[in-house]
Structure formats: structure tokens, C-alpha cells
Design a protein around this motif. Sequence first.
Motif, PDB file in Angstrom:
ATOM      1  N   VAL A 129       0.568  -1.600  -0.342  1.00  0.00           N
ATOM      2  CA  VAL A 129       0.209  -0.238   0.425  1.00  0.00           C
ATOM      3  C   VAL A 129       1.153   1.144  -0.328  1.00  0.00           C
ATOM      4  CG1 VAL A 129      -2.010   1.554   0.614  1.00  0.00           C
ATOM      5  CG2 VAL A 129      -2.426  -0.901   1.185  1.00  0.00           C
ATOM      6  N   GLU A 130       1.407   1.238   0.396  1.00  0.00           N
ATOM      7  CA  GLU A 130       2.386   2.003   1.149  1.00  0.00           C
ATOM      8  C   GLU A 130       3.562   2.774  -0.239  1.00  0.00           C
ATOM      9  OE1 GLU A 130       2.378   4.099   3.452  1.00  0.00           O
ATOM     10  OE2 GLU A 130       3.976   5.562   2.587  1.00  0.00           O
ATOM     11  N   GLN A 131       4.090   1.744  -1.091  1.00  0.00           N
ATOM     12  CA  GLN A 131       4.781   1.944  -2.414  1.00  0.00           C
ATOM     13  C   GLN A 131       3.451   2.578  -3.083  1.00  0.00           C
ATOM     14  OE1 GLN A 131       5.692  -2.113  -4.022  1.00  0.00           O
ATOM     15  NE2 GLN A 131       7.925  -1.277  -4.007  1.00  0.00           N
ATOM     16  N   VAL A 132       2.614   1.882  -3.165  1.00  0.00           N
ATOM     17  CA  VAL A 132       0.921   2.764  -4.319  1.00  0.00           C
ATOM     18  C   VAL A 132       1.469   3.902  -3.790  1.00  0.00           C
ATOM     19  CG1 VAL A 132      -0.895   2.396  -5.397  1.00  0.00           C
ATOM     20  CG2 VAL A 132       0.395   0.397  -4.815  1.00  0.00           C
ATOM     21  N   ARG A 133       1.372   4.328  -2.304  1.00  0.00           N
ATOM     22  CA  ARG A 133       0.652   5.749  -1.759  1.00  0.00           C
ATOM     23  C   ARG A 133       1.726   6.728  -2.525  1.00  0.00           C
ATOM     24  NH1 ARG A 133      -0.765   4.970   3.736  1.00  0.00           N
ATOM     25  NH2 ARG A 133      -2.780   3.733   3.322  1.00  0.00           N
ATOM     26  N   THR A 134       3.227   6.402  -2.355  1.00  0.00           N
ATOM     27  CA  THR A 134       4.449   6.982  -1.875  1.00  0.00           C
ATOM     28  C   THR A 134       4.075   7.353  -4.402  1.00  0.00           C
ATOM     29  OG1 THR A 134       5.784   5.696  -0.833  1.00  0.00           O
ATOM     30  CG2 THR A 134       6.879   6.925  -2.395  1.00  0.00           C
ATOM     31  N   ARG A 135       4.526   6.155  -4.698  1.00  0.00           N
ATOM     32  CA  ARG A 135       4.146   6.382  -5.900  1.00  0.00           C
ATOM     33  C   ARG A 135       3.054   7.365  -6.975  1.00  0.00           C
ATOM     34  NH1 ARG A 135       4.390   1.498 -10.136  1.00  0.00           N
ATOM     35  NH2 ARG A 135       3.660   2.446 -11.959  1.00  0.00           N
ATOM     36  N   ALA A 136       2.380   7.203  -6.318  1.00  0.00           N
ATOM     37  CA  ALA A 136       0.454   7.875  -6.615  1.00  0.00           C
ATOM     38  C   ALA A 136       1.265   9.187  -6.186  1.00  0.00           C
ATOM     39  CB  ALA A 136      -0.124   7.690  -5.647  1.00  0.00           C
ATOM     40  N   ALA A 137       1.761   9.850  -5.029  1.00  0.00           N
ATOM     41  CA  ALA A 137       1.582  11.275  -4.243  1.00  0.00           C
ATOM     42  C   ALA A 137       2.991  11.979  -5.460  1.00  0.00           C
ATOM     43  CB  ALA A 137       2.497  11.119  -3.539  1.00  0.00           C
ATOM     44  N   ARG A 138       3.847  10.804  -6.179  1.00  0.00           N
ATOM     45  CA  ARG A 138       4.712  11.715  -6.459  1.00  0.00           C
ATOM     46  C   ARG A 138       3.851  12.207  -8.376  1.00  0.00           C
ATOM     47  NH1 ARG A 138       9.132   7.255  -6.644  1.00  0.00           N
ATOM     48  NH2 ARG A 138       7.955   6.791  -8.408  1.00  0.00           N
ATOM     49  N   LEU A 152      -0.207  10.661 -16.957  1.00  0.00           N
ATOM     50  CA  LEU A 152      -0.198  10.650 -15.761  1.00  0.00           C
ATOM     51  C   LEU A 152      -1.050  10.708 -14.521  1.00  0.00           C
ATOM     52  CD1 LEU A 152       2.727  11.569 -14.522  1.00  0.00           C
ATOM     53  CD2 LEU A 152       2.073  13.935 -14.365  1.00  0.00           C
ATOM     54  N   GLN A 153      -2.408  11.794 -15.559  1.00  0.00           N
ATOM     55  CA  GLN A 153      -3.949  11.213 -15.312  1.00  0.00           C
ATOM     56  C   GLN A 153      -4.064   9.350 -14.934  1.00  0.00           C
ATOM     57  OE1 GLN A 153      -5.434  14.667 -15.274  1.00  0.00           O
ATOM     58  NE2 GLN A 153      -5.650  14.279 -13.817  1.00  0.00           N
ATOM     59  N   HIS A 154      -4.502   8.976 -15.931  1.00  0.00           N
ATOM     60  CA  HIS A 154      -4.446   7.779 -16.434  1.00  0.00           C
ATOM     61  C   HIS A 154      -3.795   7.048 -15.168  1.00  0.00           C
ATOM     62  CE1 HIS A 154      -5.795   4.520 -18.360  1.00  0.00           C
ATOM     63  NE2 HIS A 154      -4.872   3.291 -18.554  1.00  0.00           N
ATOM     64  N   GLU A 155      -2.661   7.680 -14.875  1.00  0.00           N
ATOM     65  CA  GLU A 155      -1.758   6.060 -14.341  1.00  0.00           C
ATOM     66  C   GLU A 155      -2.169   6.963 -12.565  1.00  0.00           C
ATOM     67  OE1 GLU A 155       2.189   6.539 -14.611  1.00  0.00           O
ATOM     68  OE2 GLU A 155       2.748   5.191 -12.770  1.00  0.00           O
ATOM     69  N   ILE A 156      -1.914   7.738 -12.458  1.00  0.00           N
ATOM     70  CA  ILE A 156      -2.642   8.710 -11.157  1.00  0.00           C
ATOM     71  C   ILE A 156      -4.332   8.081 -10.165  1.00  0.00           C
ATOM     72  CG2 ILE A 156      -3.838   9.958  -9.775  1.00  0.00           C
ATOM     73  CD1 ILE A 156      -1.810  12.545 -11.179  1.00  0.00           C
ATOM     74  N   GLY A 157      -5.385   7.479 -12.025  1.00  0.00           N
ATOM     75  CA  GLY A 157      -6.399   6.772 -11.441  1.00  0.00           C
ATOM     76  C   GLY A 157      -6.690   5.536 -11.262  1.00  0.00           C
ATOM     77  N   SER A 158      -4.868   4.415 -12.099  1.00  0.00           N
ATOM     78  CA  SER A 158      -5.314   3.449 -11.801  1.00  0.00           C
ATOM     79  C   SER A 158      -4.311   3.224 -10.671  1.00  0.00           C
ATOM     80  CB  SER A 158      -3.866   2.884 -12.807  1.00  0.00           C
ATOM     81  OG  SER A 158      -4.242   3.265 -14.787  1.00  0.00           O
ATOM     82  N   LEU A 159      -3.701   3.994 -10.264  1.00  0.00           N
ATOM     83  CA  LEU A 159      -2.839   3.825  -9.077  1.00  0.00           C
ATOM     84  C   LEU A 159      -3.769   4.108  -7.798  1.00  0.00           C
ATOM     85  CD1 LEU A 159       0.587   5.713  -9.193  1.00  0.00           C
ATOM     86  CD2 LEU A 159       0.689   3.250  -9.310  1.00  0.00           C
ATOM     87  N   ALA A 160      -5.107   5.007  -7.723  1.00  0.00           N
ATOM     88  CA  ALA A 160      -6.038   4.590  -6.645  1.00  0.00           C
ATOM     89  C   ALA A 160      -6.994   3.593  -6.621  1.00  0.00           C
ATOM     90  CB  ALA A 160      -6.842   6.068  -7.513  1.00  0.00           C
TER      91      ALA A 160
END
Length: 247
Positions: free
Chosen positions: A72-81, A100-108
Motif C-alpha cells: 500500500v505504502e509503495q503505491v501511495r508514494t508513487r501516486a503522491a509523486r 499521468l492522469q491515467h496512471e494516477i487513476g490506476s494507482l488509486a
Amino acid sequence: MNAAPADQIRLLDLQAIDSRLDQLAHRRRTLPEHAEIDKAAADHTALKDLVIAAQAQLGDTQREQTKAEQDVEQVRTRAARNQQRMDSGAVTSPKDLENLQHEIGSLAKRQADLEDVVLEVMERLESAETRVTELTARLEHSTVVLKEAEGRRDAQFAELDADAEKVKRDREAIAAVIPADLMKLYLRLREQQGGVGAARLYQRRCEGCRTEFSITEFNAIKAEPNDKVLRCENCGRILIRTGESGV
Ligand SMILES: [Zn+2]
């Protein structure tokens, strides 16, 4: 074989003492505590195995939880970046922005899935902890049950052994005055005849095997000299005449 009537009667005293010692030894061997201890020890061993298995299960689940939280932490960090890059205005190309927008959506989405995993692991962790606690309590209880039964057994042992010691001292005093050949015969018969080597003659009966002698046999016994060591014709035990034998 001949022996003074008094020594023959002493043999009956010795027989009573030996039977008493046999009885004490039998009680020592057959205390109900032996079965209780066996059962408690088996329960204790089984519970110990269960506790070990439950602890292993708990350890596995704890590692699973750590791993799920790290994911979870890993995904959260990546999303924050990614969010930071987005907000910084450094990315200007519409295509890059869209990616980027797309990736942020996938990460969420990925983060939400992983958080579900964390919750699910936490539930399993809780029940694993409960199981360890319950089994440990049962193990502790079984230790108490085992110790208690052992304590009761040892108390009985102490009592029986003290009795036996006292009886053995009485035995020594009597055994010391019985003639050696009579003693030897008695011990041999005792071993062959289930612990009883000498029996009283009482009301025409051998008290060793309960055989009742006929009048003729009884008269023959009566005719024997007092110091003759008689044997029961049926069981072979030393047959002892006392004042109550009617001979
Ligand atoms: Zn007999």
C-alpha cells in the motif's frame, strides 16, 4: 521338614506382612492418578503442538500484514509523486499529462484493492492472535492439571512408602527368627502360588485354596506330630495348625 510350632505360626505372621506389602505395592501401581497423569500429559503434549502451530500461523500472518502494508505504502508514494509532478506544471505535453492522469487513476484503484487486502489480513491476524491466546490459556491449565495429579500421586506414594517401610521393619524382626529351610520353602511356594506360601488350617479348610479336607484326611492331619511341616495336598502350600485349627 520339621519346625517348632511357634515358628510355623510366625510364618503365618510373615505371610500376613508379605500380603500387606504386596497390597501396598499393588495400590502404588494402580493409583487412579496414573491414568489421570497419562491423560493430562497427553493433553498437554497435544496442546503444546497446537500452540506451536498457532504461533507459526500467527507469525506467517504478521509477515503477510507487513508485506500488505508495504505494498500500500509503495503505491501511495508513487501516486503522491505523480500528483506532485502534475501539480508542479513541469509536464506540459497533453499526451504526457493524459498518461499521468491515467496512471494516477490506476494507482488509486490499485491502492483501494491493496487496502482491502490489508483489512482482510488484519481480520485473519486478529483471529490468529485469539487462537494463540486461547490455546496458551488451555496449555497453562493443562500444566496445572498435570502438576496437581502428579502432586496427588506423590503424596499417595509418600504415604504408601512410609507404610511399607514400617511393615518392612516388622518383617525383618519376624524373618530373622524363622528357620532358614522353612523360610526358603515358604519363599519358593509364595512365588509359585500367587504370593501365598503359607496358609492356616481352619475348620478343616486350607485357607490358601479353600479346600475342605474330608474327615479321614483331617484325622490324618491330626495324627501328624506338631513340629512336622505340613503341606496342603491340593495347593501344595505350607499348611499351618494354630490353636483354632481343631487339631
Ligand atoms: Zn490348599
